[in-house]
Design a protein around this motif. Structure first.
Motif, mmCIF file in Angstrom:
data_model
loop_
_atom_site.group_PDB
_atom_site.id
_atom_site.type_symbol
_atom_site.label_atom_id
_atom_site.label_comp_id
_atom_site.label_asym_id
_atom_site.label_seq_id
_atom_site.Cartn_x
_atom_site.Cartn_y
_atom_site.Cartn_z
ATOM 1 N N TYR A 19 0.842 -1.192 0.000
ATOM 2 C CA TYR A 19 0.000 0.000 0.000
ATOM 3 C C TYR A 19 0.883 1.250 0.000
ATOM 4 O O TYR A 19 0.833 2.069 0.916
ATOM 5 N N LYS A 22 -0.523 4.837 0.708
ATOM 6 C CA LYS A 22 -1.292 5.065 1.940
ATOM 7 C C LYS A 22 -0.472 5.662 3.075
ATOM 8 O O LYS A 22 -0.998 5.914 4.153
ATOM 9 N N ARG A 30 -3.089 5.928 10.417
ATOM 10 C CA ARG A 30 -3.437 6.068 9.001
ATOM 11 C C ARG A 30 -4.833 5.502 8.783
ATOM 12 O O ARG A 30 -5.427 4.931 9.679
ATOM 13 N N PRO A 32 -5.880 3.256 5.818
ATOM 14 C CA PRO A 32 -5.688 2.591 4.528
ATOM 15 C C PRO A 32 -6.935 1.925 3.960
ATOM 16 O O PRO A 32 -6.989 1.622 2.778
#
Length: 190
Positions: A19, A22, A30, A32
Motif C-alpha cells: 500500500y 497510503k 493512518r 488505509p
C-alpha cells in the motif's frame, strides 16, 4: 501503535510495500481502508486496533467558487468545472472515463458545454458533473447556493407510502446513484 511493517503482536495485510500510496510509515495513525477515522494496530496483544480520534479531521471539500446558483441550479450557466472534492469534470460530450446518457444531444436546452457544472436532471443537491476520476462517476460542484436562497427538499409534500417504509414507485426514473453504490446501503437514485 504497532509499526506498519511489523507483524507483532498483530498479523495483518496492510504492509507498506503493498500500500505504497497510503503512507504506512513508522507507527503513525493512518486510514488505509477508508474507515471512519485514522487508526493503527496497537502494541497491546489483547487490543487489535485503536482509532485515532484525537487527530483533527481535514475538510475534503475545496473552497467554493465566488459563483453561486439559485434554486436547484438547473439554470446555472457559469464556468465552474471542478467538484467540491477538487476533481476535474468530464466533458458532457465525452464517454470516458464514464459512459452516461445525459449528453448535449439528449438535453439540448441544458447548455451542456465543455465540462462545466450543470444540473440537467434538477437534482435537489445542486449543480454536478461526471468526473475525470475513474472511481468517482459524478460529484457535486464547488458552488454554493446564492445568499438568501432557501434550502428545501423538492416535492416533499408529494411523497407517499403505501406501507411503512415502502415508497410508491416514482413517476420518473433517473440514472445516477447518490450517496453510495449498488449493494452499499444507504443509497438513493436521483
Amino acid at each position: 501503535c504497532q509499526r506498519w511493517d511489523s507483524q507483532t503482536p498483530h498479523k495483518h495485510h496492510f504492509l507498506p510495500e503493498k500500500y505504497g500510496c497510503k503512507g504506512l510509515e513508522e507507527n503513525y495513525c493512518r486510514n488505509p481502508d477508508g474507515s471512519e477515522a485514522p487508526w493503527c494496530f496497537t502494541t497491546i496483544p489483547a487490543m487489535r486496533v485503536a482509532f485515532c480520534f484525537q487527530i483533527k479531521r481535514c475538510t475534503d471539500e475545496v473552497p467554493a467558487e465566488a459563483d453561486c446558483y439559485r434554486g436547484y441550479g438547473e439554470l446555472y450557466r457559469g464556468k465552474v468545472n471542478m467538484t467540491r472534492k477538487g476533481i476535474a469534470c468530464q466533458k458532457w460530450s465525452a464517454q470516458q472515463p464514464h459512459s452516461h446518457t445525459i449528453t448535449p444531444l439528449s438535453h439540448p436546452d441544458d447548455d451542456l458545454k465543455e465540462n462545466y457544472c450543470r444540473n440537467p436532471d434538477k437534482d435537489s443537491h445542486g449543480p454536478w458533473c461526471y468526473t475525470m476520476d475513474p472511481s468517482t462517476q459524478f460529484d457535486y460542484c464547488a458552488i454554493k447556493p446564492c445568499p438568501g436562497e432557501p434550502i428545501a427538499l423538492k416535492d416533499v409534500e408529494n411523497v407517499t407510502f403505501d406501507a411503512c417504509g415502502k415508497r410508491d414507485d416514482r413517476k420518473e426514473r433517473k440514472g445516477r446513484i447518490v450517496g453510495g453504490q449498488p449493494g452499499n446501503s444507504p443509497w438513493t437514485v436521483s
